[in-house]
Enzyme design. Structure first.
Site, PDB file in Angstrom:
ATOM      1  N   HIS A 103       0.858  -1.207   0.015  1.00 51.95           N
ATOM      2  CA  HIS A 103       0.032  -0.042  -0.168  1.00 51.95           C
ATOM      3  C   HIS A 103       0.867   1.309   0.008  1.00 51.95           C
ATOM      4  O   HIS A 103       2.080   1.352   0.374  1.00 51.95           O
ATOM      5  CB  HIS A 103      -1.074  -0.142   1.293  1.00 51.95           C
ATOM      6  CG  HIS A 103      -0.095   0.019   2.522  1.00 51.95           C
ATOM      7  ND1 HIS A 103       0.738  -0.934   3.060  1.00 51.95           N
ATOM      8  CD2 HIS A 103       0.067   1.179   3.526  1.00 51.95           C
ATOM      9  CE1 HIS A 103       1.041  -0.699   4.213  1.00 51.95           C
ATOM     10  NE2 HIS A 103       0.905   0.771   4.467  1.00 51.95           N
ATOM     11  N   ASP A 105       0.708   4.933   2.006  1.00 53.42           N
ATOM     12  CA  ASP A 105      -0.145   5.204   3.025  1.00 53.42           C
ATOM     13  C   ASP A 105      -1.272   6.143   2.664  1.00 53.42           C
ATOM     14  O   ASP A 105      -1.199   7.299   2.062  1.00 53.42           O
ATOM     15  CB  ASP A 105       0.742   6.001   4.066  1.00 53.42           C
ATOM     16  CG  ASP A 105       1.775   5.011   4.815  1.00 53.42           C
ATOM     17  OD1 ASP A 105       1.231   3.689   4.873  1.00 53.42           O
ATOM     18  OD2 ASP A 105       2.796   5.423   5.261  1.00 53.42           O
ATOM     19  N   HIS A 257       4.824   0.104   0.057  1.00 52.92           N
ATOM     20  CA  HIS A 257       5.272  -0.646   1.114  1.00 52.92           C
ATOM     21  C   HIS A 257       4.504  -1.824   1.658  1.00 52.92           C
ATOM     22  O   HIS A 257       3.266  -1.630   1.660  1.00 52.92           O
ATOM     23  CB  HIS A 257       6.149   0.345   2.288  1.00 52.92           C
ATOM     24  CG  HIS A 257       5.088   1.006   2.817  1.00 52.92           C
ATOM     25  ND1 HIS A 257       4.336   2.346   2.327  1.00 52.92           N
ATOM     26  CD2 HIS A 257       4.382   0.933   4.103  1.00 52.92           C
ATOM     27  CE1 HIS A 257       3.703   2.658   3.249  1.00 52.92           C
ATOM     28  NE2 HIS A 257       3.369   1.768   4.366  1.00 52.92           N
ATOM     29  N   ARG A 273       5.072   6.189  13.892  1.00 49.07           N
ATOM     30  CA  ARG A 273       5.167   6.788  12.600  1.00 49.07           C
ATOM     31  C   ARG A 273       4.500   8.195  12.799  1.00 49.07           C
ATOM     32  O   ARG A 273       3.522   8.499  13.186  1.00 49.07           O
ATOM     33  CB  ARG A 273       4.140   5.839  11.524  1.00 49.07           C
ATOM     34  CG  ARG A 273       4.300   6.627  10.152  1.00 49.07           C
ATOM     35  CD  ARG A 273       3.332   5.571   9.270  1.00 49.07           C
ATOM     36  NE  ARG A 273       2.047   6.333   8.913  1.00 49.07           N
ATOM     37  CZ  ARG A 273       0.890   5.944   8.335  1.00 49.07           C
ATOM     38  NH1 ARG A 273       1.110   4.418   8.027  1.00 49.07           N
ATOM     39  NH2 ARG A 273      -0.117   6.445   8.390  1.00 49.07           N
TER      40      ARG A 273
END
Ligand SMILES: [Fe+2]
Length: 287
Positions: A103, A105, A257, A273
């Site tokens: 995906h 983000d 990723h 994150r």
């Protein structure tokens, strides 16, 4: 402060040395990191020791930060930080298999993020890697027929189907009415012109892309499967094996990723994150 950037093998990833990200950075250093980021798409910093405040401060030098539609995963003391932890650290709900699919983000929002900065706090000794795919290379190596098919075509992205799919095997809270109202279809070009470089990158992902516009369902599904398989050919993929205190920052518009499996019963995997807001794409690319 003199930083050095070394390309990791024949990849789109640079390892940066000579900078302590816990300290305020001078303008030149920030500029040098930005330049390295545009040159590499992904940057790796090893052996960093940051407080939550310092992680947020470092990230904020690259743009305004954004949270996440699922508030249960945001750190109560620093809601700019999304906690990815199978142990639910910091008063945040555990996330057992978050991100274990390809995906980009938050591609399900109208303006996808510019990038994310992930800080590895506790990592398993094996597995739990993050794979990154170079979506510039993926686009540029498509055959002419496929490029002609996807250029100027839009894809639909949506978070709801992914959340509900993951909720089946995960301990995810039921979505609220507010979230369901937020999780609407958005449209992005299949081949996205990067807002800064102008280079085209393939911008569809297994995580959140649900269809390609203008094709019937079978054609759309077949095209997406073909594009996904092409994007993750080994020559386009970098596998990051985490060490504690690594920081990886990636450009979300030209990479995707996926986390790899690990023994979540035995080992903890906790990461923080931050996410940097993107800018609206150029209208020329929107068609
Ligand atoms: Fe992610």
């Amino acid at each position: 402060m003199t930083l050095s950037v070394t390309k990791i093998g024949n990849t789109f990833v640079g390892e940066v040395e000579g900078v302590d990200l816990s300290k305020p950075l001078d303008d030149q250093t920030v500029e040098d990191i930005c330049q390295a980021w545009w040159d590499n798409s992904i940057l790796v910093f090893r052996d960093q020791d940051l407080t939550q405040e310092q992680h947020v401060a470092f990230s904020g030098q690259f743009g305004e930060l954004q949270g996440h539609t699922v508030k249960d995963w945001l750190l109560p003391t620093h809601p700019e930080i999304l906690v990815l932890s199978n142990r639910g650290r910091g008063g945040v709900k555990p996330l057992e298999n978050g991100g274990a699919y390809w995906h980009s983000d938050i591609s399900y929002e109208a303006v996808p993020p510019m990038g994310s900065i992930l800080y590895g706090l506790t990592v398993p000794p094996e597995g739990g890697d993050t794979l990154y795919a170079d979506m510039y290379a993926a686009y540029e190596t498509l055959d002419d027929e496929t490029k002609a098919l996807i250029d100027e075509r839009m894809a639909i992205h949506n978070y709801k189907h992914r959340y509900m799919m993951m909720a089946k095997g995960d301990k995810r809270p039921e979505p609220t009415q507010e979230q369901l109202a937020e999780w609407v279809d958005v449209r992005h070009p299949v081949a996205l012109a990067h807002p800064d470089s102008g280079r085209k990158a393939l911008f569809v992902n297994e995580g959140f892309t649900v269809a390609v516009e203008g094709l019937d369902k079978d054609e759309s599904d077949a095209l997406l499967q073909k594009l996904y398989a092409h994007s993750v050919r080994p020559e386009f993929v970098y596998a990051h094996k985490w060490r504690p205190h690594d920081i990886v920052m990636w450009d979300n518009r030209c990479t995707m990723h996926s986390a790899t499996p690990y023994d979540a019963e035995t080992y903890e995997r906790t990461m923080h994150r931050t996410t940097i807001k993107g800018s609206p794409r150029r209208q020329a690319a929107a068609a």
